[in-house]
Write a protein that holds these residues in place. Structure first.
Motif, short mmCIF file in Angstrom:
data_model
loop_
_atom_site.label_atom_id
_atom_site.label_comp_id
_atom_site.label_asym_id
_atom_site.label_seq_id
_atom_site.Cartn_x
_atom_site.Cartn_y
_atom_site.Cartn_z
N UNK A 1 0.82 -1.20 0.00
CA UNK A 1 0.00 0.00 0.00
C UNK A 1 0.86 1.26 0.00
N UNK A 2 1.95 1.25 0.78
CA UNK A 2 2.85 2.40 0.81
C UNK A 2 3.43 2.68 -0.56
N UNK A 3 3.74 1.62 -1.29
CA UNK A 3 4.27 1.78 -2.64
C UNK A 3 3.20 2.30 -3.59
N UNK A 4 1.99 1.77 -3.44
CA UNK A 4 0.90 2.16 -4.34
C UNK A 4 0.50 3.61 -4.16
N UNK A 5 0.50 4.10 -2.92
CA UNK A 5 0.05 5.47 -2.67
C UNK A 5 0.93 6.51 -3.38
N UNK A 6 2.15 6.11 -3.73
CA UNK A 6 3.02 7.06 -4.44
C UNK A 6 2.51 7.38 -5.83
N UNK A 7 1.66 6.50 -6.36
CA UNK A 7 1.14 6.72 -7.71
C UNK A 7 -0.20 7.44 -7.72
N UNK A 8 -0.71 7.80 -6.55
CA UNK A 8 -2.02 8.46 -6.49
C UNK A 8 -1.94 9.88 -7.02
N UNK A 9 -2.88 10.22 -7.88
CA UNK A 9 -3.03 11.60 -8.35
C UNK A 9 -3.80 12.42 -7.32
N UNK A 10 -4.73 11.76 -6.65
CA UNK A 10 -5.52 12.40 -5.60
C UNK A 10 -5.99 11.31 -4.64
N UNK A 11 -6.28 11.70 -3.40
CA UNK A 11 -6.77 10.72 -2.43
C UNK A 11 -7.59 11.41 -1.36
N UNK A 12 -8.38 10.62 -0.64
CA UNK A 12 -9.10 11.13 0.53
C UNK A 12 -9.11 10.05 1.59
N UNK A 13 -9.47 10.42 2.81
CA UNK A 13 -9.48 9.49 3.93
C UNK A 13 -10.89 9.37 4.51
N UNK A 14 -11.23 8.19 4.98
CA UNK A 14 -12.46 7.96 5.74
C UNK A 14 -12.04 7.47 7.11
N UNK A 15 -12.51 8.16 8.13
CA UNK A 15 -12.11 7.85 9.50
C UNK A 15 -13.35 7.59 10.34
#
Length: 449
Positions: free
Chosen positions: A78-92
């Protein structure tokens, strides 16, 4: 098979079994039981391979170690994949386990350069002595409707019937003798508020039978003969049913927030219609209230129902104000060919004109889903529109994944596994809640050989 190959296969098998145990929310000690079963089968089916099966280590300690390694591998991926994100959001979101420890879940929703969407567990943390905000619908229950006393009465009665085995059996027999069309009541302990909708509705349908049964147990339910309480109960039944239907539409993975916003807007418009109709003494969309109004015309108050609906609308308006603040951006995303270029953000205006002038893309917009359409945009020619789409697509519209996560948590940390450590629990939850990522067992096998 050579000795080295056999050892590699045995290690890989232990990883595979550990992953299945985690997915099924089974105890770590299940591995030893599974091995016993495997050996018994092997003795009958392929006795010459018995030693190979014996080499597969499925002890509790081995399963614990394997589960931790699988979880760590998912974290690394997941840490590797997040580097390719153009945009992201969080649900808490937060919920407590059966030891009253608050567990905070954080999910990440990322959009890659090809506008594909991924949703994964980013982190989970035990919040000892700390709590966070509650789910929106829990808040609606407590701050708007003001009917928790009715819910409490219903749930205590249901739990009395179901929690004691003898009472439950007697209740089923009681219904059988009375020829009731219902054979049981739905069980509820302490799950989320909206899941109570079916329980409330079933309770209302069985109210006469329940009253007689409770009376036979020496527990009189005066509420069920109180017209005022029954009318309030009817209001609660109908409103929770409408909310449950809304909640169901908002559930599911990878929903696009603009479509969820449309669903919320539709519900708010329904509230306006219902308030107007109820003020005209029209209860067509409130069947339980309609039956109570017919039974107790002097007691049932349409004005009270209208007031509850008004409070509910106010609460929705307040809690979904963020949607209104994003509406302009949502409209551009959902309706790019009809949006007013002059009022659009300046950095999007030139690309919107190009888009609206492209008859080929206009035709594709009619046939493709909204998220698939933006993948058709030329990355080099319309980068700002693609980035805007990525930001909208990255938005979580609900805490659905968190809700699923807490269900899995309760399956794992139950009364029989109350001593499960937070670290082990979190490792299991990471594996069990994985969406698109899969543990790289081959790599782990190479490390452990």
């Amino acid at each position: 098979m050579k000795s080295t190959a056999k050892n590699e296969a045995a290690v890989k098998a232990s990883f595979i079994v550990a992953e299945e145990i985690a997915h099924a929310s089974k105890s770590f000690s299940e591995g030893a039981f599974l091995k016993q079963c495997m050996l018994k089968v092997c003795e009958q089916v392929c006795p010459d391979q018995l030693q190979t099966f014996k080499n597969v280590s499925l002890s509790r300690n081995t399963i614990v170690d394997r589960v931790k390694e699988l979880a760590e591998n998912l974290t690394t991926q997941l840490a590797e994949e997040t580097r390719s994100y153009t945009a992201f959001s969080l649900a808490v979101d937060e919920s407590t386990d059966n030891t009253d420890t608050a567990q905070l879940s954080i999910f990440i929703r990322g959009v890659k350069s090809d506008l594909s969407i991924t949703e994964e567990l980013l982190d989970v943390a035990a919040m000892h002595g700390t709590t966070t905000g509650q789910n929106i619908f829990d808040a609606v229950e407590k701050s708007v409707l003001g009917m928790e006393d009715i819910v409490t009465t219903v749930m205590k009665t249901v739990n009395f019937i179901r929690a004691r085995g003898l009472n439950h059996r007697q209740f089923q027999q009681f219904f059988l003798e009375m020829g009731s069309e219902h054979g049981d009541v739905l069980y509820h302990t302490e799950v989320r508020w909206l899941s109570r909708s079916k329980v409330l509705k079933r309770f209302f349908e069985l109210r006469k039978d329940i009253a007689l049964f409770m009376q036979s147990k020496g527990k009189l339910m005066s509420e069920l003969s109180d017209p005022k309480w029954m009318c309030d109960f009817a209001v609660l039944c109908d409103i929770t049913d409408h909310l449950a239907q809304l909640n169901q539409k908002l559930q599911g993975r990878k929903q696009v927030i603009t479509q969820m916003s449309d669903t919320i807007t539709a519900f708010q418009r329904k509230l306006d219609l219902w308030m107007w109709q109820v003020k005209q003494d029209n209860l067509v969309h409130f069947p339980v209230c309609q039956s109570m109004s017919a039974s107790f015309p002097e007691t049932f108050s349409c004005a009270q129902l209208a007031t509850k609906l008004s409070w509910l609308k106010t609460e929705f308006d307040r809690r979904f104000s963020d949607f209104r603040a994003q509406q302009s951006g949502f409209d551009i995303f959902a309706n790019p060919f009809t949006t007013d270029v002059c009022t659009a953000p300046q950095h999007l205006q030139m690309e919107l004109i190009e888009l609206q002038s492209d008859s080929g893309l206009r035709a594709k917009f009619q046939d493709a889903t909204i998220q698939d359409f933006y993948r058709l945009l030329p990355p080099g020619l319309m980068p700002q529109l693609r980035l805007h789409a990525a930001r909208v697509l990255s938005m979580f519209g609900s805490t659905y994944l968190c809700e699923q996560f807490f269900s899995i948590m309760n399956l794992n940390k139950n009364k029989h596994r109350s001593r499960l450590t937070d670290d082990n629990l979190h490792a299991v939850l990471r594996i069990a809640s994985a969406q698109d990522l899969k543990p790289d067992i081959d790599t782990l096998n190479m490390i452990n050989r």
